[in-house]
Design an enzyme around this catalytic site. Structure first.
Site, mmCIF file in Angstrom:
data_model
loop_
_atom_site.group_PDB
_atom_site.id
_atom_site.type_symbol
_atom_site.label_atom_id
_atom_site.label_comp_id
_atom_site.label_asym_id
_atom_site.label_seq_id
_atom_site.Cartn_x
_atom_site.Cartn_y
_atom_site.Cartn_z
ATOM 1 N N HIS A 239 0.874 -1.174 0.000
ATOM 2 C CA HIS A 239 0.000 0.000 0.000
ATOM 3 C C HIS A 239 0.914 1.227 0.000
ATOM 4 O O HIS A 239 1.525 1.562 1.013
ATOM 5 C CB HIS A 239 -0.883 -0.026 1.255
ATOM 6 N N HIS A 266 -7.318 -4.104 7.886
ATOM 7 C CA HIS A 266 -7.251 -3.185 6.752
ATOM 8 C C HIS A 266 -7.009 -1.745 7.197
ATOM 9 O O HIS A 266 -7.303 -0.801 6.452
ATOM 10 C CB HIS A 266 -8.535 -3.251 5.904
ATOM 11 N N ARG A 324 -8.505 14.748 1.765
ATOM 12 C CA ARG A 324 -8.329 15.360 3.073
ATOM 13 C C ARG A 324 -6.876 15.214 3.494
ATOM 14 O O ARG A 324 -6.080 14.585 2.806
ATOM 15 C CB ARG A 324 -9.213 14.667 4.113
#
Length: 708
Positions: A239, A266, A324
């Site tokens: 990731h 996760h 964000r």
């Protein structure tokens, strides 16, 4: 030092400034922002406040009834109660937040992350109320917040996407048919939101329906939308996400990438920047793709483009865009020497980006470790309760402790169980990792279970040290990350001497208070004062029991033996008090050691350099006997965590099989299904929907079918 070259020649021709204008992004006039409302809580509210104060911007805080005495309330210039503890009645109340912003004469609202930070309706409401939303345009939030839409936009912009189903037809039949086409295992994801909420893996077709329902339920609770998408499950992915920033004038840059691969449920647990093992060429490709993504959606402000990176081939695919500021933004600040909250405020006021791409440098390496109230050895179950004892590392130019709590504060069942973020920087990855491990050893917490020891073990793991990470890292290395713990005899001796010396300090204190050196307090407590020559101590470490025999030899000297075996060992030492901390200097068989000790309820916690140990003082035998005489019926369902009863799936008299779901507990934004521990008949249900239950609370009693 690595310097990133200009990305102008890498941007696709169809993503020009004119395209940027076509997306209804227009230049803002400079707007003076001298007062902001922070529509959030905890560490992010504190983080935003610190930068605002540095810039001379006044801050207004909001708080729920549960947060009245919180750190973020005390840091802001003024603060307003916004409602009861549940976020749906407080931090998610858009009308109240807008009303308070107007009442307190704020020009802008900073949403932080979570809560309303990616809420399209709130961004639009701010605009209608003539209040600056410190974030991207509502259209960008909408397009990127709906994962199916975002993937279509990314595909058009030339950003690689992963195979899956992103359609509007959400019927069970269509979803199952699409799942079969994609193949198992596959990922079910909430169309809105992020942070691991509403995300489930269906490993095989028989698990699909239950995983789908669970993802829908959690998604609806977290984001008010139960729509999902399906994605091909990539085995052992990394990731990797890229920090981007854009202004109102068509300028967009990236600030390099972060690796957030090590996760549980996760959700990220440790992050680093830059990503290990990434070549300069791949770094350029990731940054270029992220900037294309920002321009394609007409982005303004801070955002993060998340990619799935194949562990072996390093090919990457767009996963989602977080519109964000991210939890892990401090490590990007550390490697670029920037203040991203300051950038947010300036861009929101209509200023251009403080730096262009060619002016952004990458220096050194940074880690962020998220410190949670949870039990890693019990499937990372989150916890809640009081932080009875808290000592944090001292901050420095390369050490940051981002937190919103202090000692004696509550970690609430209503919010995320994160206690703090420990951020460190070093000249390179190895030095940064050494610093992280050292500072984690200085993070001493008692009263709640935390993941600090797990983080230390993770930092020491050879594969992690080599940067060999992927999203299944914890599962793949479970045995080596969670070995059976062997309690050193020295630890038991330290705990025993700590109790003895603490008793003597307390006895001395009480004798001084009573002005009577022969008071019962002094006589009854100390092993030396009452001349008892032998004494026995019992401890529990987990489920294992230890007995320490102690002989009084002469003043200052003891002999100790563990579990009636081995030689008697000579032990001596002294102890001083520093607030709640017992600082023990102990000498065992001629070797001097130093350890800090905290006593909380029926536990003493020893904070050593390598590991902390919790020694539980067993309850008296007569208490155990009373409990055993009123034992719980076989098959009772007990809450594994503190939480709120959300669903009751059974009724009295139902026959259930082992593994059947009984009820659902919601805690720390997560949903937990409590299942039957064996076959049986429901005897009685001891809770109702909405009950706030403590950990180990008896919720359901069952009768054994075989006993009937």
């Amino acid at each position: 030092m690595y310097r990133q070259h200009s990305l102008g020649n890498l941007v696709r021709k169809n993503l020009t400034f004119k395209r940027f204008q076509d997306l209804n992004i227009t230049r803002n006039k400079h707007t003076r922002i001298d007062k902001i409302l922070i529509a959030n809580r905890g560490e992010i509210a504190c983080r935003i406040t610190r930068t605002a104060k540095k810039l001379g911007v006044k801050t207004v805080g909001v708080f729920s009834e549960a947060d009245r005495n919180s750190m973020h309330v005390n840091l802001t210039d003024e603060a307003y109660c916004i409602g009861p503890a549940p976020s749906s009645q407080s931090y998610l109340r858009q009308d109240k937040i807008i009303s308070i912003a107007k009442q307190s004469k704020c020009q802008a609202i900073h949403p932080g992350y979570g809560f309303l930070s990616e809420n399209v309706e709130f961004a639009e409401l701010c605009q209608k109320s003539n209040i600056i939303f410190i974030g991207p345009p509502a259209k960008a939030i909408r397009d990127m917040g709906i994962k199916s839409t975002s993937k279509a936009i990314m595909s058009e912009a030339g950003v690689p996407i992963i195979e899956g189903y992103h359609g509007e037809d959400q019927s069970d039949e269509i979803l199952l048919a699409k799942a079969k086409l994609i193949g198992f295992p596959l990922m079910i994801k909430a169309v809105r939101g992020g942070g691991g909420k509403g995300m489930r893996i269906a490993w095989k077709e028989s698990e699909f329906q239950q995983s789908l329902e669970s993802a829908r339920t959690e998604s609806h609770k977290s984001f008010g939308d139960s729509a999902v998408l399906l994605e091909k499950y990539v085995a052992e992915p990394r990731h990797v996400e890229v920090q981007i920033f854009a202004d109102h004038y068509g300028n967009a840059v990236h600030l390099f990438e972060r690796d957030c691969s090590v996760q549980r449920r996760h959700q990220k647990i440790i992050e680093e920047a830059p990503a290990p093992g990434i070549s300069d060429e791949l770094r350029m490709e990731l940054g270029s793709a992220a900037v294309r993504a920002a321009k394609a959606v007409g982005y303004v402000g801070a955002g993060t483009v998340e990619f799935i990176l194949d562990r072996q081939t390093h090919s990457f695919h767009f996963m989602e865009m977080n519109t964000r500021l991210q939890v892990e933004h401090p490590i990007t600040e550390a490697i670029t020497g920037t203040d991203l909250v300051e950038w947010q405020l300036k861009v929101a006021a209509g200023e251009k980006l403080p730096l262009q791409q060619e002016d952004i440098y990458l220096r050194g390496h940074a880690f962020e470790a998220r410190i949670y109230a949870e039990e890693p050895r019990n499937n990372f179950l989150p916890g809640a309760g009081q932080l009875s004892y808290l000592v944090t590392p001292s901050v420095a130019d390369n050490i940051r402790v981002e937190t919103g709590v202090k000692e004696n504060d509550q970690v609430s069942v209503h919010y995320d169980p994160m206690i703090a973020k420990l951020v460190v920087w070093g000249q390179d990855r190895n030095s940064a990792l050494r610093i992280l491990h050292s500072k984690l050893s200085e993070y001493n917490i008692a009263g709640l279970e935390t993941n600090v020891e797990f983080l230390k073990d993770l930092c020491s793991h050879e594969k992690f040290k080599n940067g060999d990470v992927h999203t299944g890292f914890i599962e793949e290395n479970y045995k080596t990350l969670f070995p059976k713990l062997q309690v050193p005899n020295d630890v038991l001796a330290q705990g025993t001497l700590g109790i003895i010396l603490n008793e003597e300090l307390e006895a001395m204190k009480k004798s001084i208070e009573t002005n009577d050196p022969f008071s019962p307090f002094a006589i009854e407590s100390g092993i030396r004062l009452n001349h008892i020559l032998m004494r026995k101590f019992e401890f529990l470490v987990g489920e294992e029991k230890f007995v320490v025999d102690v002989k009084y030899v002469e003043p200052e000297i003891f002999m100790m033996r563990i579990n009636d075996s081995g030689a008697w060992r000579k032990v001596t030492g002294t102890m001083t008090m520093d607030g709640k901390t017992m600082k023990l200097n102990i000498e065992i068989d001629g070797v001097i050691q130093r350890v800090n000790i905290a006593k909380v309820d029926d536990q003493i916690v020893l904070f050593g350099r390598d590991r902390s140990w919790k020694l539980k003082i067993p309850e008296p035998n007569y208490v155990s006997r009373i409990k055993s005489n009123s034992s719980i019926d076989l098959g009772a369902a007990v809450s594994p965590i503190p939480g709120i009863v959300d669903k009751i799936l059974i009724k009295n008299g139902d026959i259930v099989n082992k593994g059947d779901p009984l009820l659902v507990i919601v805690a720390m934004k997560m949903e937990y299904i409590i299942k039957a521990s064996n076959d049986g008949e429901i005897g009685s249900i001891l809770c109702k929907i909405g009950d706030n239950v403590a950990k180990d609370k008896l919720l359901v009693k069952m009768k054994n079918v075989t006993d009937q």
